[in-house]
Design an enzyme around this catalytic site. Structure first.
Site, PDB file in Angstrom:
ATOM      1  NE  ARG A   2      68.695 143.084 -42.771  1.00 51.29           N
ATOM      2  CZ  ARG A   2      69.082 143.444 -41.541  1.00 51.29           C
ATOM      3  NH1 ARG A   2      68.461 144.394 -40.895  1.00 51.29           N
ATOM      4  NH2 ARG A   2      70.083 142.841 -40.965  1.00 51.29           N
ATOM      5  CB  SER A  24      69.038 147.144 -38.655  1.00 49.77           C
ATOM      6  OG  SER A  24      68.028 146.666 -37.808  1.00 49.77           O
ATOM      7  CE  LYS A  82      66.415 148.604 -34.524  1.00 54.15           C
ATOM      8  NZ  LYS A  82      66.175 147.213 -34.827  1.00 54.15           N
ATOM      9  CE  LYS A  83      69.794 150.691 -28.639  1.00 55.73           C
ATOM     10  NZ  LYS A  83      69.119 150.708 -27.335  1.00 55.73           N
ATOM     11  CG  ASP A 138      70.102 152.941 -24.884  1.00 54.66           C
ATOM     12  OD1 ASP A 138      70.203 152.132 -23.938  1.00 54.66           O
ATOM     13  OD2 ASP A 138      69.251 152.822 -25.785  1.00 54.66           O
ATOM     14  CE  LYS A 139      73.940 146.427 -22.774  1.00 53.02           C
ATOM     15  NZ  LYS A 139      72.970 145.297 -22.747  1.00 53.02           N
ATOM     16  CG  HIS A 140      71.946 147.569 -29.352  1.00 55.39           C
ATOM     17  ND1 HIS A 140      70.580 147.435 -29.392  1.00 55.39           N
ATOM     18  CD2 HIS A 140      72.429 146.652 -30.213  1.00 55.39           C
ATOM     19  CE1 HIS A 140      70.250 146.489 -30.241  1.00 55.39           C
ATOM     20  NE2 HIS A 140      71.353 145.986 -30.756  1.00 55.39           N
ATOM     21  CB  SER A 141      73.387 143.422 -25.900  1.00 57.82           C
ATOM     22  OG  SER A 141      73.683 142.080 -26.223  1.00 57.82           O
ATOM     23  CB  THR A 171      65.369 143.887 -23.006  1.00 64.31           C
ATOM     24  OG1 THR A 171      66.746 143.572 -23.187  1.00 64.31           O
ATOM     25  CG2 THR A 171      65.203 144.692 -21.734  1.00 64.31           C
TER      26      THR A 171
HETATM   27  N1  URA Z   1      69.179 143.669 -34.306  1.00 64.41           N
HETATM   28  C1  URA Z   1      68.623 144.656 -35.054  1.00 64.41           C
HETATM   29  O1  URA Z   1      67.948 145.533 -34.538  1.00 64.41           O
HETATM   30  N2  URA Z   1      68.835 144.639 -36.371  1.00 64.41           N
HETATM   31  C2  URA Z   1      69.592 143.701 -37.000  1.00 64.41           C
HETATM   32  O2  URA Z   1      69.749 143.767 -38.206  1.00 64.41           O
HETATM   33  C3  URA Z   1      70.156 142.674 -36.219  1.00 64.41           C
HETATM   34  C4  URA Z   1      69.941 142.690 -34.862  1.00 64.41           C
END
Ligand code: URA
Length: 436
Positions: free
Chosen positions: A168, A183, A187-188, A80-83, A120
């Site tokens: 937060r 955070s 999830k990833k 996967d990727k995350h931005s 997205t």
């Molecule tokens: N995206 C997230 O999922 N968590 C954060 O704390 C900041 C950006």
């Protein structure tokens, strides 16, 4: 476990043990900790920071607060990727089908827009019928059969993050490297990946504006993810201008289809999408070097295979079967369109990227409050890249709005957000650094 003792130790700058962090997060998940205590904990971490070991412990505790998916039955590497988020950053939409066409499985858990940045999920919800919250059975089926599925965070995936993130968000404790790291990665990691590529945005449209801050976040993410057993690299990429030439939900879907059809060759968007695709393919072991991987990604585009994967994903998740052939029949258009004329002759030298993102929110394409509905039709398209020579009156962008008043106001703003210089301006590099 006495929560206030853990908060007190962090407040006083002590290093928490893995057991303390795990107990705090377990109690947070079960709602045995009050919002006030969670906020105080977040603020203590915000000011005191966390060591790498503490950040790993926090990430793993948050990952294990819910279901951790397992893809062992799949015959392909799971990646996967995350931005970290930007303006006109729709890379995930094309990247997932490109790498799926090259042999990866991509169970992509994506988010909604945050602040001035697009999300997205919001973009995909422009497509009628597209289900961003399928059950696990359908999610697994689409990943298995199509190779990619882009969906939202289900309620049982890293629930500790959902609770802590909400707290937060309203207690000014978002911008903390250990908290962002835990955070994003909780999830990833809960999605059961074998490898991950991170796109850490830098510049005036990114959450981390300075290269130093962005690099610190990238290093934290890479070290923690690798420490948790997921092969991870990060690219630092420029966000001092919108990445795609469109910003707004349906407009970015159109932009993605144009990209998959080969109409965005030679753009900054293409450079980022191909670099990330190449990283993903090499990390997952389906290409032996970046050059070969990029060639495979290009082939997936030119053969139409990536477009086909996108079309199949959309249909498998409830969208129209012929969406990619007839997007205009399905995507709603804003009633008013207005060109933004260049205020004078010269070269586009700089832009206020965050302000452009906020202009999309102002048009109704993002949320001011969490519960706000989104207007998928609105946004800005035909944005010219920095460095481009323009003549007075020549369009530098097109505003898509609900009303004439909105269109005129935002068009004026957009013209002000650009600096036009007399001297030519060299195009800045889009990929700044690799960390991994
Ligand atoms: N995206 C997230 O999922 N968590 C954060 O704390 C900041 C950006």
């Amino acid at each position: 476990m006495i929560p206030q003792e853990i908060i007190r130790r962090k407040r006083d700058g002590k290093v928490l043990t893995g057991d303390e962090i795990a107990a705090f997060i377990a109690a947070l998940t079960k709602e045995e900790i009050s919002e006030g205590q969670a906020a105080a904990f977040a603020m203590a971490v915000f000011f005191r920071g966390m060591s790498r070991d503490e950040t790993v412990a926090l990430t793993l505790a948050m990952r294990d607060s819910g279901t951790v998916l397992n893809w062992d039955a799949l015959d392909r590497p799971v990646a996967d990727k995350h931005s970290t988020g930007g303006v006109g950053d729709n890379v995930s939409l094309m990247l997932a089908p490109i790498v799926a066409a090259c042999g990866l499985a991509v169970p992509m858990i994506s988010g909604r827009g945050l602040g001035h940045t697009g999300g997205t999920l919001d973009k995909l919800q422009s497509i009628p019928g597209y289900n961003v919250m399928p059950d696990e059975v359908l999610f697994r089926k689409v990943v298995r059969e199509v190779g990619c599925a882009i969906i939202g965070q289900t309620s049982d995936l890293a629930p500790a993050d959902r609770r802590l993130y909400g707290i937060r968000d309203v207690t000014a404790t978002v911008e903390s490297v250990p908290l962002i790291t835990a955070s994003i990665l909780s999830k990833k990691l809960a999605a059961g990946l074998g490898s991950l590529v991170l796109d850490v945005k830098v510049g005036n449209g990114a959450f981390m504006e300075s290269p130093e801050e962005a690099e610190a976040l990238a290093r934290s993410l890479v070290e923690v993810a690798n420490g948790a057993g997921v092969k991870t690299a990060a690219l630092l990429t420029d966000m001092n201008q919108p990445l795609a030439d469109a910003a707004g939900n349906a407009l970015e879907i159109v932009n993605c289809l144009d990209f998959l059809a080969g109409l965005k060759a030679g753009t900054r968007l293409e450079a980022v999408a191909l670099a990330e695709a190449a990283e993903m393919l090499v990390q997952a072991g389906v290409a032996s070097n970046l050059a070969e991987a990029e060639e495979n990604a290009r082939l997936a585009l030119s053969s139409g295979e990536a477009m086909e994967r996108f079309a199949r994903m959309v249909h498998a998740l409830g969208g129209p079967a012929d969406f990619c052939e007839r997007p205009d029949s399905y995507l709603e258009r804003a009633p008013v369109r207005l060109r933004v004329p260049a205020p004078r002759d010269g070269y586009l030298a700089a832009c206020e990227t965050r302000a452009i993102g906020l202009a999309v929110v102002e048009l109704g394409g993002g949320r001011k409050r969490a519960a706000d509905p989104i207007d998928h039709r609105v946004g800005i398209s035909e944005l010219l890249p920095l460095g481009r020579q323009v003549s007075e009156g020549e369009p530098i962008a097109m505003v898509h709005a609900r009303t004439k008043e909105d269109a005129e106001r935002i068009a004026e703003d957009i013209a002000r957000f650009y600096t036009i210089s007399d001297a030519p301006v060299a195009a800045a590099p889009v990929i700044l650094k690799r960390i991994g």
